[in-house]
Design an enzyme around this catalytic site. Structure first.
Site, PDB file in Angstrom:
ATOM      1  N   CYS A 404       0.798  -1.207   0.000  1.00  0.00           N
ATOM      2  CA  CYS A 404       0.000   0.000   0.000  1.00  0.00           C
ATOM      3  C   CYS A 404       0.838   1.269   0.000  1.00  0.00           C
ATOM      4  O   CYS A 404       0.471   2.265  -0.618  1.00  0.00           O
ATOM      5  CB  CYS A 404      -0.975   0.009   1.167  1.00  0.00           C
ATOM      6  SG  CYS A 404      -0.201  -0.316   2.733  1.00  0.00           S
ATOM      7  N   HIS A 448      -1.836   0.713   7.214  1.00  0.00           N
ATOM      8  CA  HIS A 448      -2.193   1.038   5.829  1.00  0.00           C
ATOM      9  C   HIS A 448      -1.682   2.431   5.511  1.00  0.00           C
ATOM     10  O   HIS A 448      -1.400   3.230   6.409  1.00  0.00           O
ATOM     11  CB  HIS A 448      -3.722   0.970   5.678  1.00  0.00           C
ATOM     12  CG  HIS A 448      -4.176   0.964   4.256  1.00  0.00           C
ATOM     13  ND1 HIS A 448      -3.622   0.170   3.287  1.00  0.00           N
ATOM     14  CD2 HIS A 448      -5.165   1.657   3.645  1.00  0.00           C
ATOM     15  CE1 HIS A 448      -4.237   0.359   2.140  1.00  0.00           C
ATOM     16  NE2 HIS A 448      -5.191   1.289   2.321  1.00  0.00           N
ATOM     17  N   ASP A 464      -8.074   6.209  -1.744  1.00  0.00           N
ATOM     18  CA  ASP A 464      -7.193   5.078  -1.455  1.00  0.00           C
ATOM     19  C   ASP A 464      -6.834   4.395  -2.755  1.00  0.00           C
ATOM     20  O   ASP A 464      -7.619   3.622  -3.300  1.00  0.00           O
ATOM     21  CB  ASP A 464      -7.909   4.099  -0.510  1.00  0.00           C
ATOM     22  CG  ASP A 464      -6.949   3.006  -0.051  1.00  0.00           C
ATOM     23  OD1 ASP A 464      -5.825   2.940  -0.580  1.00  0.00           O
ATOM     24  OD2 ASP A 464      -7.339   2.232   0.850  1.00  0.00           O
TER      25      ASP A 464
END
Lengths: 648, 323
Positions: A404, A448, A464
């Site tokens: 991520c 994250h 995101d």
């Protein structure tokens, strides 16, 4: 002079066992070299015990102790502080065993063992550690017991020790509840109490978040009033990273205020956050927390605590996901959010320029970047290939696989190149509900990174980019997005249902432990005492209360023990009374003296009483040692004769 | 069916002479006429035999060991055999030997002196360990094995062994494991002046013994032995005996404590002592009375100075309170 009694083999055996049990849990944090040395020395001592050989000479022991100190000094580079101190104690305990041959040495070993059990709590205070310390304590009490009295089978000895520990339990509870509490880490020492924590940090380089994700440790727990938000809304916002030097992202130091700079609006989620210590100031919250007393708010909308979080904290929060933030953001912040170091990642910058040209408005650019990311089929993996000098370029144009933080970084760099202010936000995404106690658990593996972009009229908005490539990461967590990867922590894997159940149960128990045992701070103590009707308590009241309760517990235990010691039946009571009366006229019974002998001796001193004495003693001997007497009147007559016996 | 004199003494003595207690009293009285001033030792020796144990007497020569053994055998009406142990003695001299019988053409076993009801093994520590162990094995098993066959010894089989102090020249001291086979070890010691005077003035003891009629009628010894076994031992007394055993093992005063066999021996002897005292149950006093004789040869003190056995057992007794 009587020779010094040497320890029996069973006594030495118990000492070895209690030392081994006290030291074994320390193996998790002591250096391996020291563990090896301790293990070898312990083995040597066991061999000495088995072969009945003499203990090593003092000179050898002295040399051993010196080399042990040297080993600790080499391993830790110092001799003072918690860790070298515990290591030294561990070594000295083993060496003490090697010279232990009488009771005095044995007591030293026992004291050291108790200290080692206490030392366990300097590292961790979990329930498991408490159980290990308890096991060690029971064995140490057994060793202490073995120093007194006769040899007993190990099982009986262990049971006796366990009973003793159990009898100490009421006193322990009194001390736990009433002992005046201090705020702060009871077990921490200033020098090295706050080291070794896995978790987010105030900077991010490629691979950082992936590394955190390998830990199954719990980051925090939340308990929602009502339903928790849907999975796609579970973004726990942490450090905001705006500064970029071409490789590493860092926090910008902004202003901090007592109230948020935004107005909360929309749906509200009320929850209590129990955050594990991470030694930083930031707290984690859903977007965006409303004003609450005692909390601080930074200019980039982070929620901060007054001081770094060194102990577990509980915070009551209300979050409004619909809140708009940063509508009138300052130029300096926007400039920072557009900055890219010159000459870094040229290909990505070219991509950004190209996409900007394609877009009709700046509002379209993010969608174009996402579409591009999807088109080039970026892969989501915990094990990305090593990147080249320009990380983002390598990720987007060569390896095309990343975690991520790669996605977030590439997205922000592309947007900045296209002229849209953007920054990286780290935190946790997801979490799951513990089926046992209903708490919401977020682990380090839920760490994250995502992006925030600023659009005129809309303010900062969360995007995101990982969701574009791996939507399952958002819906079903890391384990769902990366099936079959065994580098994931065992506890996070979703393909083992029984493991999940086990984990849920264990963590629910652990949560209770945290809340009720470790979280029993001055405030909770105060609350409990006022519930008991003691509204205002200072430390003097507490001490008095403690002393009274302790005395009460000790009194009850002593009364119980005395009751068990008192004569079992009427015959013994009567006989004891008879002996007391004779003792009162100066003829006490020797403890080993039989009834007839006693009566004869007393009769020779007081011939006037002799017939009485002989009759009573003979009756007692017959009742006590004779065949089971079916005649109840005999006992009655005996009782009467004792009552009538009044020598002067 | 046995009747006992419970306190208070409320039974009417119909056949008092037949009561085990009275038989025992008669025995002691008769033996005390022969061995003067040694009533306690005589009582212990009698208790030892009533407990079906073997007796070891250790003393200087000439204090009356042999005479006591003679007297006991005579009074109990037992077939008596004396074996004088010497350094050249062989096991066959004790157990017996198989001889070829020319008429039958086969070997025939000729029983040795051990086939008797009461053996006086005089000066047992003069013989070699081999000869000693032949007798000691017979004592333990109450039977002997020779040439592959087993020969049982008589139902009443008592050994009274005498031993001179082991520091005398030419002796083989009995090993500890074999000492354990004797229920008691007693010593007589010198008589007090009055008794010695009576002894010197009186007639020859052997002649007196020959004139004295046996005290026990046929079957009375069996009655006594059975009665001894039936003496009651209560739980409190077992507690006390166990406490004594435990103390002997863990006090640190002794290099080795009393064995379970020693515990059994202590109880058996205490039963016999209770019977001699006219009780149907054992009191702590009974245990205390026999303890020096039963435990003295089984305890080894720790330390340089060998304490006299009486002192050792006295320390043990005083360290254990009655439960």
């Amino acid at each position: 002079m009587t020779p010094k009694p040497h320890l029996r083999p069973d006594q030495t055996g118990w000492l070895l066992a209690c030392a081994a049990l006290s030291l074994a849990p320390h193996a998790t944090h002591l250096p391996p070299s020291l563990i090896g040395v301790c293990g070898l020395l312990l083995g040597w001592r066991i061999v000495l015990l088995r072969q009945g050989d003499r203990l090593p000479h003092r000179v050898l022991l002295f040399a051993l102790a010196l080399s042990l100190v040297a080993l600790v000094a080499i391993e830790f580079q110092r001799l003072f502080g918690k860790e070298p101190g515990i290591a030294l104690l561990a070594g000295l305990l083993i060496i003490k065993l090697l010279e232990t041959h009488d009771v005095r040495d044995a007591r030293t070993v026992i004291l050291l063992s108790f200290f080692m059990e206490m030392g366990l709590f300097l590292y961790q205070q979990t329930m498991g550690v408490a159980a290990l310390a308890l096991a060690g304590s029971v064995s140490t009490v057994a060793a202490l017991l073995s120093l007194e009295g006769r040899a007993e089978p190990p099982r009986a000895r262990g049971m006796a020790a366990a009973r003793l520990v159990l009898q100490g339990l009421p006193l322990m509870l009194v001390l736990f509840v009433l002992f005046p509490r201090i705020q702060g880490p009871l077990w921490g020492l200033p020098a090295d109490a706050y080291t070794h924590r896995t978790g987010l940090s105030d900077s991010m380089s490629p691979g950082d978040v992936a590394r955190i994700s390998e830990s199954g440790a719990i980051a925090f727990r939340a308990r929602f009033e009502g339903d928790p938000p849907p999975p796609a809304e579970r973004y726990w916002r942490g450090p905001v990273l705006s500064e970029f030097d071409g490789r590493t992202w860092r926090q910008t130091r902004g202003s901090v205020t007592d109230a948020p700079s935004y107005r909360s609006q929309g749906t509200a989620y009320t929850y209590t956050l129990t955050l594990e210590p991470h030694n930083h100031r930031w707290l984690l919250a859903l977007d965006f927390p409303a004003a609450a007393p005692g909390l601080r708010y930074s200019s980039d909308f982070q929620l901060l605590a007054q001081a770094p979080v060194h102990t577990r904290v509980r915070v009551d929060l209300v979050s409004h996901p619909g809140t708009q933030v940063g509508l009138d953001e300052s130029d300096a912040v926007l400039r920072q959010a557009l900055y890219l170091p010159p000459e870094s990642n040229p290909r990505t910058r070219a991509l950004g320029t190209r996409l900007r040209a394609e877009a009709r408005t700046s509002g379209e650019i993010p969608a174009l970047v996402i579409a591009h990311f999807q088109a080039i089929k970026l892969a989501y993996t915990l094990d990305p290939l090593p990147l080249g000098r320009d990380d983002v370029d390598s990720f987007l144009f060569e390896t095309r696989q990343g975690f991520c933080e790669h996605f977030a970084a590439a997205f922000v760099v592309t947007l900045r190149a296209a002229g849209v202010p953007a920054r990286v936000v780290t935190g946790y995404q997801g979490g799951e509900i513990n089926a046992v106690d209903g708490s919401f658990v977020v682990r380090q593996s839920d760490a994250h990174a995502w992006a925030e972009i600023w659009l005129a009229g809309k303010g900062w908005q969360r995007i995101d980019p990982t969701a574009a490539s791996a939507p399952r990461r958002i819906d079903s967590g890391l384990a769902g997005a990366l099936p079959g990867i065994d580098r994931l922590p065992l506890l996070v894997r979703s393909d083992l249902p029984w493991l999940r159940t086990l984990r849920d149960n264990l963590e629910a128990i652990d949560n209770r432990w945290n809340q009720w045992v470790l979280g029993y701070n001055p405030a909770r103590q105060q609350a409990l005492l006022s519930a008991l009707g003691l509204a205002r308590t200072d430390w003097t009241t507490l001490t008095a209360l403690l002393a009274a309760a302790g005395a009460a517990v000790a009194g009850v235990l002593a009364a119980w023990a005395l009751r068990r010691r008192s004569p079992a039946d009427g015959i013994d009571r009567d006989w004891a009374r008879f002996c007391q009366q004779l003792a009162a006229i100066g003829i006490p019974r020797a403890p080993w003296e039989g009834p007839l002998d006693y009566a004869r001796r007393a009769g020779s001193r007081r011939p006037d009483l002799a017939p009485h004495l002989d009759a009573i003693a003979a009756t007692y001997a017959n009742l006590r040692y004779g065949r089971a007497n079916a005649d109840p009147t005999a006992r009655q007559r005996f009782h009467q004769s004792i009552k009538a016996f009044r020598p002067r | 069916m046995l009747l006992w004199n419970h306190y208070p003494l409320n039974f009417t003595p119909k056949k008092a002479r037949d009561m085990p207690t009275h038989i025992a009293t008669r025995l002691i009285d008769a033996a005390s006429q022969i061995i003067l001033g040694k009533e306690h030792a005589v009582r212990l020796a009698l208790a030892c035999l009533l407990a079906r144990g073997h007796l070891l007497m250790e003393d200087m020569p000439g204090v009356g060991k042999t005479t006591l053994a003679h007297a006991l055998a005579h009074l109990l009406g037992l077939r008596f055999q004396r074996i004088q142990f010497t350094s050249d003695m062989l096991p066959a001299d004790i157990l017996g030997v198989s001889v070829f019988d020319q008429r039958d053409g086969s070997f025939r076993f000729h029983p040795g002196p051990v086939f008797s009801e009461m053996i006086l093994a005089d000066e047992i520590n003069r013989a070699t360990p081999k000869a000693q162990s032949a007798l000691l094995e017979a004592m333990e098993e109450r039977q002997i094995s020779a040439e592959g066959r087993t020969y049982p010894l008589p139902a009443s089989f008592f050994v009274i062994a005498t031993q001179n102090p082991t520091d005398q020249i030419g002796t083989f001291p009995l090993p500890e494991s074999q000492l354990d086979r004797f229920l008691m070890r007693i010593s007589l010691g010198y008589p007090d002046p009055a008794s010695e005077r009576a002894l010197l003035a009186g007639e020859d003891r052997r002649n007196m013994l020959a004139r004295l009629p046996p005290v026990l009628a046929a079957g009375e010894l069996d009655t006594l032995l059975a009665a001894t076994r039936q003496i009651h031992v209560g739980p409190r007394l077992l507690d006390y005996v166990q406490a004594l055993l435990a103390r002997s093992r863990e006090s640190g005063d002794f290099s080795s404590g009393l064995s379970p066999r020693a515990g059994l021996a202590l109880l058996a002897a205490a039963r016999a002592w209770a019977l001699l005292g006219g009780r149907d149950h054992v009191l702590p006093e009974d245990v205390q009375a026999v303890l020096p004789a039963v435990a003295g040869h089984r305890l080894r003190p720790v330390g340089e100075l060998p304490l006299p056995p009486d002192e050792l057992t006295r320390r043990l007794l005083m360290a254990v309170p009655l439960p």
